[in-house]
Motif scaffolding. Structure first.
Motif, PDB file in Angstrom:
ATOM      1  N   VAL A 102     -10.278   0.682   5.816  1.00  0.00           N
ATOM      2  CA  VAL A 102      -9.004   0.224   6.365  1.00  0.00           C
ATOM      3  C   VAL A 102      -9.300  -0.608   7.611  1.00  0.00           C
ATOM      4  N   GLY A 116      -3.137  -7.876  -0.708  1.00  0.00           N
ATOM      5  CA  GLY A 116      -3.433  -6.517  -0.287  1.00  0.00           C
ATOM      6  C   GLY A 116      -2.243  -5.895   0.430  1.00  0.00           C
ATOM      7  N   GLN A 117      -2.489  -4.822   1.154  1.00  0.00           N
ATOM      8  CA  GLN A 117      -1.427  -4.091   1.851  1.00  0.00           C
ATOM      9  C   GLN A 117      -1.551  -4.320   3.349  1.00  0.00           C
ATOM     10  N   LYS A 171      -8.700  -4.055   1.445  1.00  0.00           N
ATOM     11  CA  LYS A 171      -7.396  -4.432   0.907  1.00  0.00           C
ATOM     12  C   LYS A 171      -6.244  -3.865   1.725  1.00  0.00           C
ATOM     13  N   ARG A 172      -6.551  -3.019   2.702  1.00  0.00           N
ATOM     14  CA  ARG A 172      -5.511  -2.406   3.523  1.00  0.00           C
ATOM     15  C   ARG A 172      -5.749  -2.736   4.993  1.00  0.00           C
ATOM     16  N   HIS A 200       2.140   5.604   3.764  1.00  0.00           N
ATOM     17  CA  HIS A 200       2.172   4.276   3.150  1.00  0.00           C
ATOM     18  C   HIS A 200       0.786   3.797   2.740  1.00  0.00           C
ATOM     19  N   LEU A 201      -0.236   4.289   3.411  1.00  0.00           N
ATOM     20  CA  LEU A 201      -1.601   3.944   3.040  1.00  0.00           C
ATOM     21  C   LEU A 201      -2.114   4.778   1.872  1.00  0.00           C
ATOM     22  N   VAL A 225      -5.645 -10.503   4.093  1.00  0.00           N
ATOM     23  CA  VAL A 225      -5.012  -9.418   3.333  1.00  0.00           C
ATOM     24  C   VAL A 225      -3.793  -9.927   2.574  1.00  0.00           C
TER      25      VAL A 225
END
Length: 211
Positions: free
Chosen positions: A6, A136-137, A100-101, A193-194, A131
């Motif tokens: 992350v 991604g998020q 991706k986060r 949320h993750l 991202v």
């Protein structure tokens, strides 16, 4: 392949406790944290937490390792990485290598604007842009009050592009007894949320059922 990385960015808005607590919880959950810290964020960290971080990424890493060690959460080898604001060869600068986060917590309104317009003048802005372009998020945690029309327009623009906008606005229904519990409320929502397990705050309705 599961990506347990992350990217976390700390910027110059008030709310340093949110960012530090988020990093601590990510480390506890064995996530690798790629940390970006703006110059203004270092000022906020010193002001709000008494944590005076060096501008050198290597020295800042040593200081943060000692900080989390004192809190009973020492990072494992290579679990926490710190990058400079113009470290363009870091993984977060490229879609082929970036996690991706990403969470920007706290997110200043200037960083909010830069991300919304795709300026990519700093590594934080570039990492957010990566991202987004890689689908991604991206979660941003703005901390400002009141929001101007421009702030709201920037948040709307990002939301329409798939970014999760989560203002630092803790709830009170869990009857917090301390500032730490208010911080944990926001961090719990971020972890939710993750997709990362958390036990900081019970979920709505379940506490009543269990009692």
């Amino acid at each position: 392949m599961t990506d347990d990385r992350v990217t976390v960015a700390l910027t110059g808005a008030s709310g340093a406790p949110y960012g530090l607590r988020l990093i601590e919880c990510l480390l506890q959950q064995r996530q690798q944290v790629l940390l970006l810290i703006s110059s203004a964020a270092r000022v906020v960290l010193a002001t709000e937490q008494g944590l005076k971080l060096s501008a050198s990424p290597d020295q800042a890493l040593q200081q943060l390792t000692a900080y989390f060690d004192e809190r009973g959460c020492p990072p494992a080898a290579d679990q926490l990485k710190v990058y400079g604001k113009e470290d363009w060869f870091s993984p977060v600068a490229s879609g082929s290598a970036a996690p991706k986060r990403m969470v920007v917590c706290p997110c200043s309104t200037s960083t909010l604007s830069a991300i919304a317009t795709g300026s990519s003048n700093t590594l934080i802005e570039r990492a957010a842009d990566v991202v987004m372009k890689e689908r991604g998020q991206l979660i941003i945690v703005p901390r400002e009050t009141p929001f101007s029309t421009l702030h709201l327009q920037n948040m709307l623009q990002l939301s329409q592009m798939g970014v999760t906008v989560m203002p630092a606005a803790p709830g009170f229904y869990h009857q917090p007894q301390s500032i730490d519990e208010l911080v944990d409320f926001m961090v719990a929502r971020l972890l939710d949320h993750l997709g990362i397990e958390q036990s900081l705050v019970g979920r709505w309705g379940y506490a009543k059922e269990s009692s």
